[in-house]
Design a protein around this motif. Sequence first.
Motif: not given
Length: 242
Positions: A2-11, A146-151
Amino acid sequence: MATLLLVRHGRTTANASGLLAGRTPGVRLDELGIEQAARAGGRIGTVPLAALVTSPQERCKQTAKAIAVAQRERGHAVTRAVTEKGLAECDYGEWQGRAIKELLREPLWQTVQRQPSAAVFPGGESMVAMQHRAVAAVRRIDAAVTEEHGPGAVWVAVSHGDIIKSVLADALGMHLDLFQRINVDPASVSVVRYAPDRPYVLASNTHDGDLSWLAPKPGRKRRAKAEGAVVGGGAGPGSADH
């Protein structure tokens, strides 16, 4: 993978006033932070998400909510954000709530800057423990997605500056003592893919730009990259091997 998007919270109000918020209850996004979260949500809205996970802190939940709203506006079916304690802010202990300008004078400040692997916050946790639990959480969730939704699945983790920096350092194969070389701004988006051979950092600390290239392509299965990185850099997004 899978692809992970790491998002920091806003100010937050604490960011704007120079305070180390830590896990202090009630720290929320300020006006600019709300705008930043909405902008990040709009960027991510071009990609249907398989999962949306957030730190327990209120500022992250607010940011995750903005992402969920953008998903619904685009017609994507995304469940409500799931809280993950492993993504919680570092436990800064007695440092929590203090002004940054005061902390600059503490001897521990230089340890945090130069040798964070040796830093233990008084009454709180060590930076090593922080990294270990954050990386463990991210890798566990990524494997489950990844296991549940695929690569081809894409998911989001909303967290904090030091947490995301420590996850990126791990993905880059960097020692924790080098993680201060990484910058993670409020509401920024970083992209990591955990392949069978190694993690791949596809982007770091981005504020603008199209993310639709991350969306799974209908009828196309992403090939595993167990054979390793492409010599010369490859053809990039949109090519047959994406």
